[in-house]
Enzyme design. Structure first.
Site, PDB file in Angstrom:
ATOM      1  N   ASP A   1       4.139  10.634 -13.865  1.00 18.33           N
ATOM      2  CA  ASP A   1       4.438   9.339 -13.257  1.00 18.33           C
ATOM      3  C   ASP A   1       5.956   9.290 -13.037  1.00 18.33           C
ATOM      4  O   ASP A   1       6.698  10.225 -13.401  1.00 18.33           O
ATOM      5  CB  ASP A   1       3.929   8.185 -14.114  1.00 18.33           C
ATOM      6  CG  ASP A   1       3.743   6.921 -13.270  1.00 18.33           C
ATOM      7  OD1 ASP A   1       4.310   6.847 -12.163  1.00 18.33           O
ATOM      8  OD2 ASP A   1       3.038   5.995 -13.713  1.00 18.33           O
TER       9      ASP A   1
HETATM   10  C1  NOJ Z   1       4.827   4.152 -11.124  1.00 17.18           C
HETATM   11  C2  NOJ Z   1       3.387   3.758 -11.258  1.00 17.18           C
HETATM   12  O1  NOJ Z   1       3.020   3.728 -12.617  1.00 17.18           O
HETATM   13  C3  NOJ Z   1       2.423   4.659 -10.510  1.00 17.18           C
HETATM   14  O2  NOJ Z   1       1.151   4.057 -10.531  1.00 17.18           O
HETATM   15  C4  NOJ Z   1       2.889   4.923  -9.122  1.00 17.18           C
HETATM   16  O3  NOJ Z   1       1.955   5.727  -8.452  1.00 17.18           O
HETATM   17  C5  NOJ Z   1       4.250   5.581  -9.188  1.00 17.18           C
HETATM   18  N1  NOJ Z   1       5.191   4.700  -9.849  1.00 17.18           N
HETATM   19  C6  NOJ Z   1       4.779   5.965  -7.814  1.00 17.18           C
HETATM   20  O4  NOJ Z   1       5.095   4.861  -7.084  1.00 17.18           O
END
Ligand code: NOJ
Length: 713
Positions: free
Chosen positions: A262
């Protein structure tokens, strides 16, 4: 393209570059956006930027083409970038938020939502979407319950599967399809106390029985990627957790696709206190099997050093790079690096009439009618007042709809007028004390007040955890005021999570309308007018108060269960509220009225080889046609691993004409009776079971049967 040959020609730096994902502005500095975090400078050279493998969060076809061109103009080996983005419930045509879509109990709608999203997003040059979110949510304090499909593993998996099939359709190499990246592996929905990014401490049993089910469903449906979670599991950050990434994902599930962290979560294992610095983080990440690091630079800055010091075997890096190259090849990027991006097509497709019509049909099945004392549908000619912060708001898209243009959405007032429901007065206020004496006099001349209240669109979502889940900003005072003025009231609750509804229960009708997207208010108005018969049912239990959380329908009996109406102190109960939720999982009313009767099962004993056929007659006792979702639960009474008091094993959403009956049939077989242990192994046990069928998880009719070794004949 021979990717093995290509790999052979790559320097270590170029390999490490493939493992890094950056936002578009790294390539074109005057693009200002960063949608998902705050990493603007991660300490990498211009050369490294132009060796990276993929891009996060592109805005449109033009931007994609610009970035890809710019990148390729400087890339030695001409390996194109993959473009990935968060297309969660629509690109520009916004569909109901996922928790709302799940309330339709119609996974086909999730498929259509994913199809439309894929068509629109791919025309902007997006190749991978970070969706679906398969995290199971049992805690409405966690803001991201809005992005999931509720508390039940079986139901949630049905939606997850259709999302993946909808995105990837007949193959990611084909135009109009995108690859799906399921997230957040693992158990992100179980963050302690519902606080986002917090510690997760779940037993291996619950991990396998409940939390892992959704990700597995996505992978079985063919999802090409999986994203790790911000949280720890067993004290080890998911991003470097080799039990999850190796034992479960690769060895048990045989996943061959790409893993991605993530946002910045590889670097964040230093903040977790699991690595001393980025170099150690890179070592742990590559050893655990993490392929791409999103928005951090541990690999790109340290893999070479680690390889030179013999701490990392280059073969590990090669494996990760090969998986990424394979995905690029499958997407057809080597033949056409601009795959999908088409400025003209994008213009035609996004927010098109056809797509809006599909989003409207989806929204029509997602509102959940929780109470209706003969007010809805609104009778012709009633004098209506419209009150509340959502009365004239266009903000119905909800969290993660960054391409959606809420200024194009209709307000509730405009949509009501289209249905010939013309408010005598509209008051966009939050509280009773904002209404003047004169307006109160006008209100008194009305028959019904529609009170449009709830959260605002960005009060749920990532980093939107709350401890107070009561109706925000004293909006429930509007319900009390309307009552005191002698009008009937209809509360419409806009929200991305279950809220505490006790303060508005005195209303005559209550409908949970979530954030239904581009066509939200059209759908809500048609439901109020009776053109649409509501058919949504809850996919999370609605607690009576925050103290009951976590609350879910499939709990264990405990050794000291509380029996209804029996007074006994030393049992599992609360002094102040019942154990049951305010509204149970599966609950939702309709303008029709359904009666369940004549439950039959084909036998009271079956062997593991046999199927059990179940039938129940459902009668629409009203003359209003509508959908009913018939739910099938089982209970396994005795097992060495304790089983919950109910488990959803099937559901059917069926259309009933007025005053008609239908016999609804289900089958149960051995796979429905299986138990998963703490290692992810499945087994079954002979003995007593119940089948339960009904309109929700509390109101069921049941019959018992036994699973036996050999049949008597
Ligand atoms: C953080 C989030 O937790 C995730 O769900 C998302 O896909 C990513 N950022 C990218 O934007």
């Amino acid at each position: 393209m021979d990717i093995n040959k290509l790999l052979h020609n790559m320097t270590i730096e170029e390999k490490a570059g493939q493992l890094m994902q950056l936002a578009p502005f790294f390539f074109i500095r005057d693009l200002e956006i960063e949608v998902a975090g705050n990493v603007s400078d991660i300490g990498i050279t211009q050369k490294k930027i132009f060796q990276s493998g993929s891009v996060l969060g592109i805005r449109n076809a033009k931007e994609m083409i610009d970035v890809q061109k710019r990148y390729l103009s400087q890339s030695r080996l001409q390996i194109p970038l993959i473009f990935m983005a968060d297309i969660i419930h629509g690109y520009e045509t916004i569909f109901p938020v996922p928790i709302a879509i799940s309330s339709s109990w119609n996974p086909e709608l999730a498929y259509q939502m994913a199809r439309v999203s894929a068509l629109e997003a791919s025309s902007a040059g997006i190749h991978v979407t970070f969706s679906p979110m398969a995290d199971l949510s049992r805690d409405p304090r966690w803001g991201r319950v809005v992005e999931g499909f509720g508390e039940d593993a079986y139901l949630s998996s049905s939606f997850v599967k259709q999302m993946v099939l909808g995105y990837q359709n007949d193959g990611i190499e084909k135009p109009g399809n995108v690859a799906s990246c399921v997230k957040h592996f693992a158990a992100y929905g179980a963050v302690e106390a519902g606080r986002d990014y917090n510690t997760v401490d779940v037993s291996r049993l619950f991990l396998h029985q409940y939390h892992l089910t959704g990700y597995k469903a996505a992978i079985d449906a063919g999802a090409k990627m999986i994203m790790t979670a911000f949280n720890t599991v067993d004290g080890i950050p998911s991003t470097v957790n080799s039990y999850l990434l190796k034992d479960v994902l690769r060895d048990q599930w045989k996943f061959e696709g790409v893993t991605i962290s993530d946002y910045d979560s590889l670097h964040q294992i230093v903040d977790h206190g699991c690595a001393e610095n980025d170099k150690e983080a890179a070592l742990l990440g590559i050893e655990a099997g993490l392929d791409i690091e999103m928005a951090s630079s541990c690999y790109v800055n340290y893999l070479k050093e680690l390889i030179n010091e013999n701490k990392v075997d280059v073969k590990r890096v090669d494996k990760a790079v090969l998986r990424i190259l394979e995905l690029k090849k499958e997407l057809g990027l080597f033949e056409n690096p601009f795959k999908g991006a088409d400025i003209l097509l994008e213009e035609q497709l996004v927010h098109s009439k056809e797509h809006l019509a599909i989003a409207k049909k989806a929204a029509d099945e997602c509102s959940v009618l929780l109470k209706n004392d003969h007010v809805l549908p609104l009778k012709e000619g009633v004098r209506v007042a419209l009150i509340g912060p959502h009365a004239q708001s266009r903000s119905t898209n909800g969290s993660w709809s960054w391409h959606g243009k809420s200024e194009l959405n209709s307000t509730l007032e405009e949509s009501l007028i289209k249905q010939d429901i013309i408010p005598v007065i509209t008051l966009s206020v939050e509280r009773d004390d904002q209404i003047s004496k004169e307006d109160k006099e006008i209100l008194k001349t009305c028959d019904v007040a529609i009170i449009a209240i709830g959260e605002d669109a960005y009060e749920s979502g990532e980093a939107r955890s709350k401890t107070d889940l009561s109706i925000p900003r004293k909006q429930s005072s509007l319900v009390q005021l309307v009552k005191s003025l002698g009008l009937k009231s209809v509360v419409l609750l806009y929200s991305g999570r279950p809220l505490m509804l006790d303060s508005v229960l005195q209303t005559d009708a209550l409908m949970y309308v979530w954030f239904l997207g581009s066509q939200a208010n059209e759908s809500i108005s048609e439901t109020l007018s009776g053109k649409i018969n509501p058919s949504g049912k809850l996919t999370m239990s609605f607690p009576r108060n925050v103290g009951q959380i976590p609350i879910y329908y499939n709990y264990y009996t405990t050794g000291r269960p509380k029996e209804e109406h029996v007074q006994n102190e030393y049992v599992s109960y609360y002094l102040d509220v019942p154990n049951s939720p305010l509204f149970p999982f599966g609950y939702g009313l309709s303008y029709s009225s359904f009666d369940y009767h004549d439950l039959h099962i084909s036998s009271d004993e079956i062997t593991p080889e046999e199927k059990l056929s179940i039938s129940i007659e459902v009668t629409n006792k009203s003359n209003v046609a509508g959908y009913e979702t018939v739910q099938l639960y089982i209970r396994d009474y005795v097992s060495k691993i304790v089983r919950p008091i109910k488990e959803l094993k099937g559901f059917k959403k069926v259309w009933f004409d007025g005053n008609t009956s239908q016999v609804i049939k289900f089958n149960l077989q051995l796979e429905d009776l299986m138990i998963i242990d703490a290692f992810g192994n499945e087994f079954f046990e002979y003995g007593k079971f119940s089948v339960m069928v009904g309109p929700n998880s509390e109101n069921v009719i049941s019959k018992d049967f036994r699973l036996i070794k050999e049949s008597k004949q």
